[in-house]
Design a protein around this motif. Sequence first.
Motif, PDB file in Angstrom:
ATOM      1  N   ILE A 226      -8.381   7.071   2.563  1.00  0.00           N
ATOM      2  CA  ILE A 226      -7.716   7.860   1.505  1.00  0.00           C
ATOM      3  C   ILE A 226      -6.232   8.082   1.781  1.00  0.00           C
ATOM      4  CG2 ILE A 226      -9.813   9.069   0.805  1.00  0.00           C
ATOM      5  CD1 ILE A 226      -8.400  11.536   2.314  1.00  0.00           C
ATOM      6  N   TRP A 227      -5.732   7.463   2.833  1.00  0.00           N
ATOM      7  CA  TRP A 227      -4.328   7.698   3.174  1.00  0.00           C
ATOM      8  C   TRP A 227      -3.381   7.415   1.993  1.00  0.00           C
ATOM      9  CZ3 TRP A 227      -2.801  11.009   6.295  1.00  0.00           C
ATOM     10  CH2 TRP A 227      -1.458  11.064   6.691  1.00  0.00           C
ATOM     11  N   PRO A 228      -3.544   6.284   1.292  1.00  0.00           N
ATOM     12  CA  PRO A 228      -2.663   6.033   0.130  1.00  0.00           C
ATOM     13  C   PRO A 228      -2.775   7.138  -0.913  1.00  0.00           C
ATOM     14  CG  PRO A 228      -3.949   4.089   0.666  1.00  0.00           C
ATOM     15  CD  PRO A 228      -4.499   5.191   1.490  1.00  0.00           C
ATOM     16  N   HIS A 229      -3.969   7.689  -1.063  1.00  0.00           N
ATOM     17  CA  HIS A 229      -4.157   8.766  -2.031  1.00  0.00           C
ATOM     18  C   HIS A 229      -3.348   9.996  -1.643  1.00  0.00           C
ATOM     19  CE1 HIS A 229      -7.556   6.137  -2.534  1.00  0.00           C
ATOM     20  NE2 HIS A 229      -7.844   6.703  -3.687  1.00  0.00           N
ATOM     21  N   VAL A 230      -3.401  10.319  -0.339  1.00  0.00           N
ATOM     22  CA  VAL A 230      -2.679  11.506   0.143  1.00  0.00           C
ATOM     23  C   VAL A 230      -1.190  11.328  -0.114  1.00  0.00           C
ATOM     24  CG1 VAL A 230      -2.129  12.893   2.160  1.00  0.00           C
ATOM     25  CG2 VAL A 230      -4.413  11.937   1.901  1.00  0.00           C
ATOM     26  N   VAL A 231      -0.678  10.150   0.259  1.00  0.00           N
ATOM     27  CA  VAL A 231       0.743   9.875   0.051  1.00  0.00           C
ATOM     28  C   VAL A 231       1.087   9.961  -1.435  1.00  0.00           C
ATOM     29  CG1 VAL A 231       2.567   8.170   0.302  1.00  0.00           C
ATOM     30  CG2 VAL A 231       0.918   8.512   2.134  1.00  0.00           C
TER      31      VAL A 231
END
Lengths: 316, 335
Positions: free
Chosen positions: B306-311
Motif C-alpha cells: 500500500i506504499w503508493p497509496h499512502v504517498v
Amino acid sequence: MGLEKEYAIETINLCKKYGNLVAVDNLNLQVEKGTVYGLLGPNGAGKTTTILMLLGLTEPTSGQAIIAGYDSSRNPLQVKSLVGYMPDNVGFYEELTGEENLLYTAELNGLPRSLANKRIAQALERVGLKAAGGRKVSEYSRGMRQRLGIADVLVKDPQIIIMDEPTLGIDPKGIHELLALITSLAKEDGRTILISSHLLHQIQKICDQVGIFVQGKLIASGTLKQLESQLLPSDCLEIELKTSPSDENLLALCRAFPGIRELKWENDLLVLTCDRDLRQDFVPALTANGYCPIHLSLRGTSLDSIYLRYFRKEEA
Amino acid sequence: MVKTIKLPSPKFRLHLNKLQLANRGFWAVVKKEVGDHLSGKRFLILSLIVLVTCLGALYVAASTIRSNVSQDELDFVFLRLYTTAGSSMPFSFLSFIAFMGPLIGLILGFDAINGERDRRTLSRVLSQPIYRDALINGKFVAGVIVIAMVIYGLGFLVAGLGLILTGVPPTLDELLRLLIYLTLSVIYISFWLALAILCSLLFRQTSTSALAGIAIWLFLGVFFGLLAGIIADGLYPVTDSSTAEQIIANDKAERLLSRVSPTFLYNEAVSTIMNPSIRTLGLVLIQQTYGAIKGTLSLGQSLLLIWPHVVGLIAATLICFALAYISFMKQEIRA
C-alpha cells in the motif's frame, strides 16, 4: 530622515487599480502625529481600500504607504503592531464572550497572559463594558459591539488608530459617547487617529484635520477653515434667512442692500449670496422695515455644507 | 518620488525573531480553533453519531466473532474487531470511518474562511501583527489535531472495549497495523479538511461551500467508481466470449482510473493493512494461486503493497491544501 518631517501616516502617489477601475488615484495623504484626521467621502470613494493599503492588507498598484516611517507593504508586521484597526461594521466571534474575543487579539499580538488580562480589564473599563465583558458577544447590541471594537484596538495599545465608519448604525446618544471616547484617545493618550466616514456632521466636531476624498482622489485637505478657502471662493458667502412676515417687499429690500449679489428661495429659506458676512449690518435694516428675523445663519461653516456645495459644484 | 524609509530597528528585529521563533500568531490561531471545534455543537453532534455507530459496529463484530470462533481460525482476532460486519449491522468499524470520515473533515473546514468573512472578523484578525498564512495554517493544523483526537480516541476506545468483550490481547503486529490504519485515516480525513477549506475560499456563502464539499464527497465516493467502470468498459469491452487478457485489461483500467479518487485509494489501503490475508491488489488468476500456500502477509509486506497509496493520499492532501493556501494568499481581504 534629515529635515523631512515625519508624519504618523503618509502616502506618496498611492494608487490602486482593479482592472480598469481606479479605486485610489495618486493619493498623497499626510497625517501629523497626535492629531485626529477625518477622511470624508461618499460610499465607494476608495476609503476602505486606502485603509487596507495603509495596513499592508492590500498591495498598492503603485506608490507607497508609510506608517510611522515604515513601509506598509515591506514591513507589514511592524506596521500592524503599531496600528490598531477597527473595521467598518466590526465583527466578533459570537459564541465567545467579549473578554475571550479580546484575549484572542492579545494572543495574536503575542502579549503575555498577565499583561493581556491587565490591558483587557482596562480597555473594557474605558469603553464602559466592564459589566458585560463576561457575556457572549451574540447578546451585545450594535453600540456595544462598536465599543468592544474600540476595546479590541486598545488591547494592542497602538500609537495609531484607524477607524472605518465608526459611527455607522449607532443611535445619537451612542454616537456622542463614542466621539467623546475617540477624542479622549487622541487628546489624553496622544494617539494619532484616522477616521473614515461619510457622515460629516458627526465627526467634524472631533477632527483636527479633514480630507475630502471623492472617486479615489483627495480633493481637499486641511483644517475646516482651510477647506472652506480651498473649496469655495472666499468672497462668496451664503446666508440663510427666514423672517416673519415673509413677502415680496423683503426681496426688494434685500436686492437693494449693498453687498448682496444674488438671492434665491430654497423651500421657505431665502438664501443670500453676499461678498462678506453682513449679518450684523443686515439685522437692523430688517427690523427697521418691520421684519423679524427668525432664522439667520451663515453657510459654509459646517463641513456638511462645504461637502454639499462641493458636490453641487461638481454636478453643475 | 520615493522617500527614504526606516528599516526595522534592531530592537524590533530581535522582537521579530522572537515572534518568528515562537510563531505566536500561529499557535494562538491553533489554540482558538481547537477550542472552537471542541466546544461547537455541530462537532459534538457528529462525534456522537460516529461514536454510537462505531460502538454498534464493535458490538456486532464482537458477537459475530464469538459465535464463529469455533469454525474460524483464531488469527488476528483483534483486527477482526474492526473489519467484521454482522448480519444485523452490515457495516464494520472500518467502513463506518471510511463513510463518515469525510463528513468530519468537511464539517471542520467548510466555513473556515468564508465564515470569518461572514462574521466580519477576517480583516480584524489579519490586522493583528501575524503573517497572513498563520491563519490558514493554524486552521488546518487545528483541524488535523481535532481529527487525530477523534480518530485515535475512537480507535483505542474500540480496542479497549474489544479486549473486554473478546478477552484476546493484540499482538505487536496487530497493534502496529492498528496504528498505521488510524494514521492513514487521519491523513484521509485531513484531505477532506483541506478540500473543505479550499471550498470555503472559492465560495463566499458557507452553505454553498458545504454543499460543494458534500457534492464532491458523493461524486468521489459513489459515482467515480461507476464512471471508472463505464470508461474501462468503453476502452476494453468485455463480453461472454472475451479472452482472459481482455478481462484483465478491463479490470486494470478500472482500478487505475478508480485510484484517482482518494476514497478508493483509502479503502484499498485500509483493507489491505487491516486484513493480512490480502496478498495482492487486483485480479488473481487460478494459475497463480495453484500451489500457493495459504498464509498471511507480514506487516512489512502489507505496507509495501500500500506504499503508493499512502504517498498518493499524502500528496492529494498537500495539493488540496496548497491550492487553498495560494488562493487565500491572493484573495482580497475586504469584507
